[in-house]
Design a protein around this motif. Structure first.
Motif, PDB file in Angstrom:
ATOM      1  N   ALA A  70       0.374  -1.103   0.006  1.00 54.62           N
ATOM      2  CA  ALA A  70       0.206  -0.219  -0.085  1.00 54.62           C
ATOM      3  C   ALA A  70       0.862   1.531  -0.115  1.00 54.62           C
ATOM      4  CB  ALA A  70      -1.041  -0.155   1.027  1.00 54.62           C
TER       5      ALA A  70
ATOM      6  N   LEU B 296      -5.649  -3.302  -0.452  1.00 49.90           N
ATOM      7  CA  LEU B 296      -5.538  -1.952   0.101  1.00 49.90           C
ATOM      8  C   LEU B 296      -5.109  -0.726  -0.841  1.00 49.90           C
ATOM      9  CD1 LEU B 296      -4.592  -2.965   3.872  1.00 49.90           C
ATOM     10  CD2 LEU B 296      -6.462  -1.969   2.960  1.00 49.90           C
TER      11      LEU B 296
ATOM     12  N   ARG C   9     -13.457  -1.170   3.396  1.00 49.14           N
ATOM     13  CA  ARG C   9     -11.522  -0.986   2.696  1.00 49.14           C
ATOM     14  C   ARG C   9     -11.489  -2.357   3.558  1.00 49.14           C
ATOM     15  NH1 ARG C   9      -6.550   1.528   1.311  1.00 49.14           N
ATOM     16  NH2 ARG C   9      -7.152   2.464   3.915  1.00 49.14           N
ATOM     17  N   LEU C  10     -11.665  -2.070   4.331  1.00 47.42           N
ATOM     18  CA  LEU C  10     -10.569  -3.103   5.660  1.00 47.42           C
ATOM     19  C   LEU C  10     -11.781  -4.490   5.911  1.00 47.42           C
ATOM     20  CD1 LEU C  10      -8.581  -0.850   8.205  1.00 47.42           C
ATOM     21  CD2 LEU C  10      -6.999  -2.464   6.523  1.00 47.42           C
TER      22      LEU C  10
ATOM     23  N   GLY D  58     -11.343  -2.269  11.144  1.00 45.21           N
ATOM     24  CA  GLY D  58     -11.933  -0.817  10.141  1.00 45.21           C
ATOM     25  C   GLY D  58     -12.089  -0.138  10.343  1.00 45.21           C
TER      26      GLY D  58
ATOM     27  N   GLY E 247     -12.993  -5.762   3.354  1.00 47.43           N
ATOM     28  CA  GLY E 247     -12.406  -6.067   2.342  1.00 47.43           C
ATOM     29  C   GLY E 247     -11.381  -7.155   2.150  1.00 47.43           C
ATOM     30  N   ALA E 248     -10.574  -6.452   2.553  1.00 48.83           N
ATOM     31  CA  ALA E 248      -8.920  -6.662   2.976  1.00 48.83           C
ATOM     32  C   ALA E 248      -9.263  -7.641   3.908  1.00 48.83           C
ATOM     33  CB  ALA E 248      -8.263  -5.898   3.353  1.00 48.83           C
TER      34      ALA E 248
ATOM     35  N   ASP F   2      -4.670   0.582  -4.986  1.00 49.23           N
ATOM     36  CA  ASP F   2      -6.016   1.597  -5.787  1.00 49.23           C
ATOM     37  C   ASP F   2      -6.075   0.254  -6.827  1.00 49.23           C
ATOM     38  OD1 ASP F   2      -5.664   3.455  -4.087  1.00 49.23           O
ATOM     39  OD2 ASP F   2      -3.870   4.371  -6.129  1.00 49.23           O
TER      40      ASP F   2
ATOM     41  N   GLY G  64     -14.463   5.555   4.999  1.00 50.76           N
ATOM     42  CA  GLY G  64     -13.660   5.665   4.225  1.00 50.76           C
ATOM     43  C   GLY G  64     -13.077   4.022   4.673  1.00 50.76           C
ATOM     44  N   GLU G  65     -12.161   3.405   5.560  1.00 48.68           N
ATOM     45  CA  GLU G  65     -11.729   2.342   5.725  1.00 48.68           C
ATOM     46  C   GLU G  65     -12.392   1.628   6.102  1.00 48.68           C
ATOM     47  OE1 GLU G  65      -8.688   2.449   5.503  1.00 48.68           O
ATOM     48  OE2 GLU G  65      -8.450   5.001   4.973  1.00 48.68           O
TER      49      GLU G  65
ATOM     50  N   GLU H 221      -0.617   1.293   6.128  1.00 47.46           N
ATOM     51  CA  GLU H 221      -1.635   0.047   5.265  1.00 47.46           C
ATOM     52  C   GLU H 221      -0.982  -1.372   4.721  1.00 47.46           C
ATOM     53  OE1 GLU H 221      -2.932   2.416   1.551  1.00 47.46           O
ATOM     54  OE2 GLU H 221      -4.378   3.558   2.805  1.00 47.46           O
TER      55      GLU H 221
END
Length: 530
Positions: free
Chosen positions: A334, A495, A426-427, A410, A429-430, A497, A422-423, A339
């Motif tokens: 990341a 993480l 994303r996390l 997250g 999904g990670a 883009d 936002g986080e 990240e």
């Protein structure tokens, strides 16, 4: 006849049964601290860099909660703190080993068969404790020798090795005592893990508070307080030794006062008739798996809270060290070091979730060898439905625990950077990106169970290899083809883009193929196969 008659023969039997698993976890847990020391030597070439890192970790309560306190700025002190969470793994492995060779054997009826021979009353418990104690002491010795080989001082290496070994010894004895309290192996494991959780909680509270007295009440807090490499306090070793003697005395006293197959605590009786939920194999599987799924989810959720809270500070703690920044960025893939830290820690969570998948898949083997699968399959339940009911939890369990881990990580990381909306997704999904790799190991466990049931436990060896490749691959600069043997190597770093989706589909397809092959082999072989 002596109460210890036959102990030597039972020790040989345990060593034969665990000839693969026992050396494996000893080797893995001994190698990891050595790898930590080598990485610290490589990453921190100056005292100023080590001081900055130690100061950064000491100021962050989340890192201290997870790993324990740091007592100095030397490579040895940093290594001792970095290996703090390994104490939990050593404790867990030790108590589960003892329970497996005591209460599990008794519950399966094998202890009664052996008791019909020339076997003393204390032989079973003594043999299990002796083997596990020996494994823990061997772990401590190998760890000390390995750390000494990296150039660390001998006294500190010995203190770290002994502290680690005695944590295992204490919790091996906890497992021996828990095995005397209940009638089931599941109940004994529940008691042992509850004690371990309480010990971790006491250590966490004491290490993050101004007054550390709660840590002195926890066996997990004693090893760090030996202060390896920072003026060793050898008298601390008396604490685990004294507790071990007291716990062992209680276990032996209860052992002679209870009947074979019984426990000190009365069993909780269920309803006289089964409800509608138990009318099929999936309802039965839910009844068997729900407890461990709940506790795995709770444990992963708490771990995510700690990891997310430590992420921002972990990134700041390595600023100013270009070499470490480069390695952390490579691990996490990341743009920022926080990240990178999150990517690396969620990868470790994926490995742990694979452990749940293997455990859920191997529940079928336990049901078969315990004589519980045959009565179920003698009814109208088809083999395919029975296996799929357990496979459902082996596949969906990792999804749940990794989603919980991603959510709590997250949430706390989002709060620390003031960007929860936002986080959080994303996390999550990670975390879920680790699922296909965990599925591959669960599918491999199903394949072994269906094709070679006697070797089903080798799935744990495959997981251990994946842990070694993931933890030591970058440090030892292993060849890429060797790293590619682990399915977790092919998990994309979501993480970033932009990241590829194809590896996730490929891993999922491989997992389904392995599970399908295991199902086909299971349908064709005899039952039971012991």
């Amino acid at each position: 006849m002596s109460p210890l008659t036959g102990t030597r023969h039972l020790v040989r039997l345990i060593l034969r049964r665990d000839r693969v698993l026992l050396p494996l976890w000893v080797l893995v847990l001994a190698v990891l601290p050595v790898s930590y020391a080598k990485s610290f030597f490589a990453l921190f070439s100056t005292a100023a860099e080590r001081a900055a890192y130690a100061s950064g970790t000491a100021r962050n309560p989340s890192i201290v909660a997870l790993l324990g306190p740091v007592y100095g700025e030397s490579v040895g002190a940093l290594t001792a703190q970095r290996g703090g969470f390994l104490l939990v793994i050593v404790a867990l492995a030790s108590l589960l080993t003892v329970i497996r060779h005591t209460r599990t054997e008794e519950e399966a009826g094998r202890r009664e068969l052996l008791g019909g021979t020339v076997l003393g009353r204390h032989a079973g418990l003594t043999a299990a404790l002796l083997v596990t104690y020996a494994a823990d002491l061997l772990l401590g010795l190998v760890t000390a020798v390995g750390l000494l080989g990296t150039g660390l001082p001998a006294a500190g290496s010995l203190a770290y090795g002994l502290g680690t070994a005695l944590v295992g010894v204490v919790f091996a004895t906890v497992g021996g005592l828990a095995a005397q309290l209940t009638e089931t192996a599941g109940g004994a494991r529940g008691i042992g893990i509850a004690v371990l959780g309480a010990a971790f909680g006491l250590r966490l509270v004491g290490d993050t508070a101004r007054n550390d007295w709660p840590s002195w009440l926890s066996p997990l807090g004693w090893a760090p307080r030996l202060r390896a490499y920072e003026g060793e306090r050898w008298w601390v070793l008396a604490l685990p030794l004294a507790v071990t003697v007291l716990l062992a005395a209680a276990a032996y006293r209860i052992s002679v006062r209870r009947d074979l197959g019984a426990g000190l605590l009365p069993p909780r009786l269920g309803p006289a008739t089964a409800g509608p939920a138990l009318s099929g194999p999936f309802g039965l599987a839910w009844r068997l798996h729900r407890g461990q799924l709940l506790w795995w989810s709770v444990g992963f959720g708490l771990l995510g809270l700690i990891l997310g809270g430590a992420a921002e500070a972990a990134g700041k703690s390595v600023e100013g060290n270009p070499q470490l920044e480069q390695i952390m960025a490579r691990l996490g893939g990341a743009s920022g070091l926080a990240e990178a830290y999150l990517g690396a820690t969620l990868s470790l969570a994926g490995l742990a979730a694979a452990g749940y998948g293997i455990q859920a898949a191997l529940r079928m083997r336990a049901e078969e060898t315990g004589g519980l699968a045959e009565p179920v399959l003698a009814t109208g339940v088809h083999r395919t439905g029975w296996l799929l009911s357990h496979l459902l939890f082996a596949l969906l369990g990792p999804v749940l625990v990794l989603a919980v881990t991603g959510f709590t990580t997250g949430l706390t990381y989002g709060l620390s950077v003031r960007n929860v909306p936002g986080e959080l997704p994303r996390l999550v999904g990670a975390g879920l990106a680790q699922v296909p790799a965990a599925w591959v190991l669960a599918g491999f466990a199903v394949l072994l169970y269906g094709l070679l049931p006697r070797l089903a436990s080798m799935a744990w060896a495959v997981l251990a290899v994946c842990v070694l490749l993931g933890q030591l691959g970058a440090v030892l600069e292993l060849s890429q083809w060797l790293l590619d043997l682990s399915p977790f190597t092919h998990t994309p770093q979501v993480l970033r883009d932009q990241w590829p989706v194809a590896p996730l589909w490929a891993l999922s397809a491989l997992a389904l193929l392995l599970a399908a092959a295991g199902l086909t082999a299971f349908r064709r072989r005899d039952l039971p196969t012991t």
